[in-house]
Structures are given as structure tokens and as C-alpha cells.
Design a protein around this motif. Structure first.
Motif, PDB file in Angstrom:
ATOM      1  N   LEU A 102     -28.020  11.085  -7.678  1.00 56.01           N
ATOM      2  CA  LEU A 102     -28.950  12.202  -7.798  1.00 56.01           C
ATOM      3  C   LEU A 102     -29.035  12.677  -9.241  1.00 56.01           C
ATOM      4  O   LEU A 102     -30.134  12.895  -9.783  1.00 56.01           O
ATOM      5  N   VAL A 103     -27.891  12.836  -9.885  1.00 57.29           N
ATOM      6  CA  VAL A 103     -27.862  13.262 -11.286  1.00 57.29           C
ATOM      7  C   VAL A 103     -28.586  12.255 -12.167  1.00 57.29           C
ATOM      8  O   VAL A 103     -29.409  12.621 -13.026  1.00 57.29           O
ATOM      9  N   ASP A 104     -28.306  10.978 -11.973  1.00 57.09           N
ATOM     10  CA  ASP A 104     -28.955   9.953 -12.788  1.00 57.09           C
ATOM     11  C   ASP A 104     -30.472   9.958 -12.574  1.00 57.09           C
ATOM     12  O   ASP A 104     -31.248   9.809 -13.529  1.00 57.09           O
ATOM     13  N   GLY A 105     -30.892  10.133 -11.309  1.00 54.65           N
ATOM     14  CA  GLY A 105     -32.319  10.178 -11.020  1.00 54.65           C
ATOM     15  C   GLY A 105     -33.002  11.364 -11.678  1.00 54.65           C
ATOM     16  O   GLY A 105     -34.128  11.251 -12.177  1.00 54.65           O
ATOM     17  N   LEU A 106     -32.331  12.497 -11.693  1.00 55.91           N
ATOM     18  CA  LEU A 106     -32.888  13.682 -12.351  1.00 55.91           C
ATOM     19  C   LEU A 106     -33.027  13.453 -13.850  1.00 55.91           C
ATOM     20  O   LEU A 106     -34.065  13.748 -14.447  1.00 55.91           O
ATOM     21  N   LEU A 107     -31.990  12.926 -14.455  1.00 58.80           N
ATOM     22  CA  LEU A 107     -32.036  12.694 -15.895  1.00 58.80           C
ATOM     23  C   LEU A 107     -33.117  11.687 -16.261  1.00 58.80           C
ATOM     24  O   LEU A 107     -33.810  11.849 -17.272  1.00 58.80           O
ATOM     25  N   GLU A 108     -33.291  10.667 -15.444  1.00 59.84           N
ATOM     26  CA  GLU A 108     -34.345   9.688 -15.698  1.00 59.84           C
ATOM     27  C   GLU A 108     -35.728  10.332 -15.634  1.00 59.84           C
ATOM     28  O   GLU A 108     -36.663   9.908 -16.325  1.00 59.84           O
ATOM     29  N   ALA A 109     -35.855  11.376 -14.791  1.00 57.64           N
ATOM     30  CA  ALA A 109     -37.135  12.087 -14.652  1.00 57.64           C
ATOM     31  C   ALA A 109     -37.296  13.190 -15.690  1.00 57.64           C
ATOM     32  O   ALA A 109     -38.310  13.901 -15.685  1.00 57.64           O
ATOM     33  N   GLY A 110     -36.309  13.358 -16.553  1.00 56.44           N
ATOM     34  CA  GLY A 110     -36.381  14.400 -17.577  1.00 56.44           C
ATOM     35  C   GLY A 110     -36.066  15.786 -17.052  1.00 56.44           C
ATOM     36  O   GLY A 110     -36.508  16.795 -17.634  1.00 56.44           O
ATOM     37  N   ILE A 111     -35.280  15.865 -15.982  1.00 59.19           N
ATOM     38  CA  ILE A 111     -34.940  17.138 -15.341  1.00 59.19           C
ATOM     39  C   ILE A 111     -33.437  17.377 -15.493  1.00 59.19           C
ATOM     40  O   ILE A 111     -32.624  16.507 -15.171  1.00 59.19           O
ATOM     41  N   ARG A 112     -33.067  18.564 -15.963  1.00 60.42           N
ATOM     42  CA  ARG A 112     -31.649  18.879 -16.156  1.00 60.42           C
ATOM     43  C   ARG A 112     -30.989  19.227 -14.833  1.00 60.42           C
ATOM     44  O   ARG A 112     -31.454  20.124 -14.123  1.00 60.42           O
ATOM     45  N   PRO A 113     -29.901  18.548 -14.467  1.00 60.20           N
ATOM     46  CA  PRO A 113     -29.157  18.917 -13.253  1.00 60.20           C
ATOM     47  C   PRO A 113     -28.237  20.095 -13.519  1.00 60.20           C
ATOM     48  O   PRO A 113     -27.514  20.116 -14.514  1.00 60.20           O
ATOM     49  N   LEU A 114     -28.277  21.095 -12.637  1.00 64.93           N
ATOM     50  CA  LEU A 114     -27.396  22.264 -12.695  1.00 64.93           C
ATOM     51  C   LEU A 114     -26.605  22.281 -11.400  1.00 64.93           C
ATOM     52  O   LEU A 114     -27.180  22.406 -10.319  1.00 64.93           O
ATOM     53  N   ILE A 115     -25.298  22.158 -11.479  1.00 64.83           N
ATOM     54  CA  ILE A 115     -24.477  21.985 -10.277  1.00 64.83           C
ATOM     55  C   ILE A 115     -23.779  23.284  -9.882  1.00 64.83           C
ATOM     56  O   ILE A 115     -23.148  23.949 -10.708  1.00 64.83           O
ATOM     57  N   THR A 116     -23.885  23.623  -8.607  1.00 61.45           N
ATOM     58  CA  THR A 116     -23.085  24.678  -7.980  1.00 61.45           C
ATOM     59  C   THR A 116     -22.048  23.999  -7.108  1.00 61.45           C
ATOM     60  O   THR A 116     -22.388  23.180  -6.243  1.00 61.45           O
ATOM     61  N   LEU A 117     -20.792  24.326  -7.300  1.00 59.95           N
ATOM     62  CA  LEU A 117     -19.729  23.633  -6.576  1.00 59.95           C
ATOM     63  C   LEU A 117     -19.545  24.149  -5.156  1.00 59.95           C
ATOM     64  O   LEU A 117     -19.169  23.382  -4.267  1.00 59.95           O
ATOM     65  N   PHE A 118     -19.811  25.431  -4.920  1.00 62.15           N
ATOM     66  CA  PHE A 118     -19.617  25.979  -3.570  1.00 62.15           C
ATOM     67  C   PHE A 118     -20.761  26.907  -3.212  1.00 62.15           C
ATOM     68  O   PHE A 118     -20.919  27.965  -3.801  1.00 62.15           O
ATOM     69  N   HIS A 119     -21.568  26.466  -2.264  1.00 60.27           N
ATOM     70  CA  HIS A 119     -22.646  27.288  -1.727  1.00 60.27           C
ATOM     71  C   HIS A 119     -22.436  27.405  -0.215  1.00 60.27           C
ATOM     72  O   HIS A 119     -23.251  26.928   0.578  1.00 60.27           O
ATOM     73  N   TRP A 120     -21.267  27.963   0.165  1.00 61.15           N
ATOM     74  CA  TRP A 120     -20.955  28.452   1.497  1.00 61.15           C
ATOM     75  C   TRP A 120     -20.443  27.415   2.498  1.00 61.15           C
ATOM     76  O   TRP A 120     -19.889  27.793   3.533  1.00 61.15           O
ATOM     77  N   ASP A 121     -20.620  26.114   2.250  1.00 57.94           N
ATOM     78  CA  ASP A 121     -20.159  25.119   3.233  1.00 57.94           C
ATOM     79  C   ASP A 121     -18.756  24.626   2.862  1.00 57.94           C
ATOM     80  O   ASP A 121     -18.574  23.852   1.945  1.00 57.94           O
ATOM     81  N   LEU A 122     -17.789  25.115   3.607  1.00 59.89           N
ATOM     82  CA  LEU A 122     -16.370  24.816   3.389  1.00 59.89           C
ATOM     83  C   LEU A 122     -15.947  23.680   4.314  1.00 59.89           C
ATOM     84  O   LEU A 122     -16.349  23.654   5.480  1.00 59.89           O
ATOM     85  N   PRO A 123     -15.143  22.725   3.844  1.00 66.35           N
ATOM     86  CA  PRO A 123     -14.653  21.699   4.758  1.00 66.35           C
ATOM     87  C   PRO A 123     -13.977  22.305   5.986  1.00 66.35           C
ATOM     88  O   PRO A 123     -13.160  23.231   5.867  1.00 66.35           O
ATOM     89  N   ALA A 124     -14.324  21.795   7.158  1.00 62.31           N
ATOM     90  CA  ALA A 124     -13.763  22.337   8.401  1.00 62.31           C
ATOM     91  C   ALA A 124     -12.245  22.246   8.408  1.00 62.31           C
ATOM     92  O   ALA A 124     -11.564  23.112   8.972  1.00 62.31           O
ATOM     93  N   ALA A 125     -11.699  21.210   7.783  1.00 57.64           N
ATOM     94  CA  ALA A 125     -10.241  21.058   7.744  1.00 57.64           C
ATOM     95  C   ALA A 125      -9.583  22.221   7.013  1.00 57.64           C
ATOM     96  O   ALA A 125      -8.460  22.631   7.362  1.00 57.64           O
ATOM     97  N   LEU A 126     -10.251  22.772   6.014  1.00 57.30           N
ATOM     98  CA  LEU A 126      -9.700  23.921   5.300  1.00 57.30           C
ATOM     99  C   LEU A 126      -9.951  25.215   6.063  1.00 57.30           C
ATOM    100  O   LEU A 126      -9.150  26.151   5.984  1.00 57.30           O
TER     101      LEU A 126
END
Length: 446
Positions: A102-126
Motif C-alpha cells: 500500500l505504501v509503495d503504491g501510494l508513493l508511486e502515485a505521488g501520494i504521501r502515506p501518513l500512518i496511524t498505528l492504533f485506530h481502535w481495533d485491538l487484537p482480541a488476544a490482548l
């Protein structure tokens, strides 16, 4: 006043809301996946995000849409359980590879990827280990942050640790409408503190893995007293402390709002002073999510906090029953600067749900109320910048109609219409409007 030449124009989404395929290619279940299953507190939302917008398979199509519309950045979140199925331990290579592609595809399209590490979905195991009540979870989050940043920081400059931690606490542990579905105000201080520790440790982990720009994203809603009566003024101050200063005061000042001991009573613990040194790990920017304001009154019938919100009698309200109040965005941007000092701010979410048809008509989706919402809120950003607010970018919420958490698919925030039967994407009039805003760098706003 015009937007500066380097102003960053983008759109936002989150993993569980758009990706679908939550168990594909070795991914583990998240708390949201389980919440929406039969027997879960959110079973009425089934099948939840199992399909959503199928971004997991259609990401190339979605990148092409963003490129066509001219957006310069794409803010998205990573599914923790897709990368670490058990929340810790072995990495799922296929899950991490999805985000690398996904990141590579964005960069190829000239779009900057901005990553959020946690947007509410926590692993069920945790979640099974106590979720955000577990004192070990901040360290687990730091390990996860380091894993993702180590893989992608060579191509991704801007990172967010948490998105709207207040919602995780309030909806998950007081209202019960989000996982884990609890309704116990006594849990709130511990949940908040662990979220803040996770943020601080996450900043450290991201930087150790090579990330250059790391921040936190919060949702702010100005709290205005319903009347000038002292009880309403005090209620608005309590509500402001609970929502708006709850996470920022610890990050910037190393302390919680002074109202909290009285607000929480015997449930308010004494936290180790050393924790605040971690929580105060310096950040490079602040992400702001703004949608509306809260007109607040004293309400003794409400057990926790004793306040409630009242609607403005004449202002337009969105499909979420939120008041359209662009002046509040100017107010918030100036308040952030006045209270917390000169830190760069990115408006990472701003948008509105209005009724849209289930199927896009042949002439396209006309959404004049959403167009006007964006127009007036962008003008509000300009107004704040003219008065000194250091705003560096704006991302509309959301690129796509999607799974709107506890409201399922009933509310549409997207600037791109999604037919949930066929998954066909159709840009709405609001998408075309924002495309022209980006093309002209805001000149069309007048």
C-alpha cells in the motif's frame, strides 16, 4: 489569506472501517471483529467489518481514485492484529506486506502515506488479557509500533501513535457501545493512563525504528455553557476537562486536569510521577479531529459528571445529530495554540454524515450540505491561520463511505459513495469540490 504552498491536502480512513477480510492471510481477530459476532455485545452490527469496502483487495482502485482527485496525502491506520495476530510475538509477514505494498503504491502515485498505528481495533488476544486495563499493554503497543516503523519508516515520514484515545475510553468503558462494552466509570482513569503510556512508549519506539515525525491525534469539541448560570458554567468546565484536556494536559504539562480528583472521587488513583516523564515524550505535531461543539448544561440526573448536551434551536445538524458549527474549528485551533504553545497542527479528520442514496444515481451523488460543510470549515481553518494558528495540513473524513462503528453502515461520511451491494465507488459532488480546492490550493474558497 491563501493557504501556503506547502500546505498538505489529504483524506483519511481507518483499517477496520474499510479493509474487510479481517482474518485473511494469517491475520488474527480484533476486538471489533469479535464484538460484532453472534454473542458479542455488538452482535446487532454483524457482519461488522468483514467486507466493509473491501479495501484489502481494492486498494489499487482506491489509490487511483485519490490520484484522480488530486489528493497529496492519505492517512490510514494499520490493523495491529493483521501484523501481530496474537498482539505480540511472531509477525505475520503477509499482513505487514499488505501495508508495504500500500505504501509503495501510494508513493508511486505521488501520494504521501501518513500512518496511524492504533485506530481502535485491538487484537482480541490482548483484549482477553484485560485490554487497556492491562498494565502490560503499553509495552505491547511499543513492541508493535517498533515492528511496523522498522518495516516502513524508510518510506513513511509521518506517524501517529493513537487516534482519539478519548473515544476508546469513553465509548468502550463508560457508554459500552464499543469494545469491550463496559459501563464502569471507575475504569476510566486506568484506561486513560495506559493509553497515554502507550503513546509515550510508542513515540520512543517509532523514533528508535527510524521514524522522523511522530504525533498524537485527539478529538476536540468546544464545550459552551447552555446558559450563564454558575451551574452550567461549571458543568461546561468539567466536560471540557474530561474530553478536551484529558489527554493533552498530561502530554504537554505532565499532569491531569485539576478537576479530575473531584470528578472521579474514590476512583481517582495516585499515578507514579515517573509515568509522566514517559507520557511527556516530545511530539513533532498534533493531529486534530473536529466535527462539532457541545452546548453543555448541568444535569444532576447523569450519574457520572452531571452534565449533558443540549441542541442549538436553529442550527443545522448532520445525520449524526451533530451541530454544524464551523466557528468551533477556528476556536479550537486558536485554543490549542494559546494553551499548549507553538506546535504544528494537522486537521486529520473533518467531515459530515448526511443522507445519501444506497445506490448512486446515473447523474452522480449530489451532496450540497456536505460541500457547504467542507467550504465553511476550510474557511474556518483559514481564519485561524490568519490569527496565527500553525496549521500545516487538512485531511477530509472520509475517503469512502464505510463501517461507522456502533452505527454500522447507516451513516455515510464518504466523499466517495460506496454501493454496499456491489462495492462500486462513485465520487460525490463533495469529492469534486475538494479536488478543486486542492488544485487551486484553496483559492476557490473565495
Amino acid at each position: 489569506m491563501a493557504f501556503p504552498p506547502d500546505f498538505l491536502w489529504g483524506v483519511s480512513t481507518s483499517a477496520y472501517q474499510i479493509e474487510g477480510s479481517p482474518l485473511a492471510d494469517g491475520a488474527g481477530p480484533s476486538n471489533w471483529h469479535r464484538f460484532c459476532r453472534p454473542g458479542g455485545a455488538g452482535a446487532h452490527l454483524a457482519p461488522g467489518g468483514d467486507v466493509a469496502c473491501d479495501h484489502y483487495h481494492r486498494w489499487r482502485e482506491d489509490i487511483a481514485l485519490m490520484k484522480e482527485l488530486g489528493f497529496q496525502s492519505y492517512r490510514f491506520s494499520v490493523s495491529w492484529s493483521r501484523v501481530l495476530p496474537g498482539g505480540r510475538g511472531p509477525v505475520n509477514p503477509a499482513g505487514l506486506d499488505f501495508y508495504a505494498k500500500l505504501v509503495d503504491g501510494l508513493l508511486e502515485a505521488g501520494i504521501r502515506p501518513l500512518i496511524t498505528l492504533f485506530h481502535w481495533d485491538l487484537p482480541a488476544a490482548l483484549e482477553d488479557r484485560g485490554g487497556w486495563l492491562d498494565p502490560d499493554l503499553p509495552g505491547r503497543f511499543a513492541d508493535y509500533a517498533h515492528t511496523v516503523a522498522s518495516a516502513l519508516s524508510d518510506r513513511v515520514e509521518m506517524w501517529s501513535t493513537l487516534n482519539e484515545p478519548w473515544v476508546v475510553m469513553h465509548e468502550g468503558h463508560l457508554q459500552g457501545s464499543h469494545p469491550p462494552g463496559h459501563r464502569d466509570f471507575r475504569e476510566l482513569p486506568r484506561v486513560s493512563h495506559n493509553l497515554l503510556l502507550a503513546h509515550g512508549l510508542g513515540v520512543q519506539a517509532c523514533r528508535a525504528a527510524g521514524a522522523r515525525t511522530v504525533g498524537l491525534v485527539v478529538n476536540i469539541e468546544p464545550k459552551h455553557p447552555a446558559t450563564d448560570r454558575p451551574a452550567d458554567v461549571a458543568a461546561a468546565a468539567r466536560a471540557d476537562a474530561y474530553m478536551n484536556r484529558h489527554y493533552l494536559d498530561p502530554v504537554f504539562f505532565g499532569r491531569y486536569p485539576e478537576e479530575f480528583p473531584a470528578l472521579f472521587g474514590e476512583a481517582w488513583p495516585a499515578f507514579p510521577e515517573a509515568d509522566f516523564r514517559t507520557i511527556q515524550e516530545p511530539i513533532d505535531y498534533l493531529g486534530l479531529n473536529y466535527y462539532s461543539r457541545g452546548i453543555t448544561r448541568h444535569d444532576p440526573a447523569v450519574p457520572f459528571g452531571q452534565w449533558s448536551s443540549v441542541p442549538h434551536p436553529s442550527h443545522l445538524r448532520t445525520d449524526m445529530d451533530w451541530e454544524v458549527y464551523p466557528e468551533g474549528l477556528t476556536e479550537t485551533l486558536l485554543w490549542l495554540q494559546d494553551r499548549y504553545g507553538p506546535i504544528p497542527v494537522y486537521v486529520n479528520e473533518n467531515g459530515a454524515a448526511f443522507p445519501d442514496p444506497a445506490t448512486a444515481p446515473p447523474g452522480g451523488v449530489r451532496d450540497p450540505l456536505r460541500v457547504e460543510y467542507f467550504r465553511t470549515h476550510l474557511q474556518a481553518v483559514l481564519s485561524a491561520m490568519a490569527r496565527g494558528a500553525d496549521v500545516r495540513g487538512y485531511s477530509a473524513w472520509s475517503l469512502l463511505d464505510n463501517f461507522e462503528w456502533a452505527l454500522g453502515y447507516a451513516k455515510r461520511f464518504g466523499i466517495v459513495h460506496v454501493d454496499y451491494e456491489t462495492l462500486k465507488r462513485t465520487p460525490k459532488a463533495s469529492a469534486r469540490f475538494l479536488s478543486e480546492v486542492v488544485r487551486s490550493n484553496g483559492q476557490v474558497l473565495g
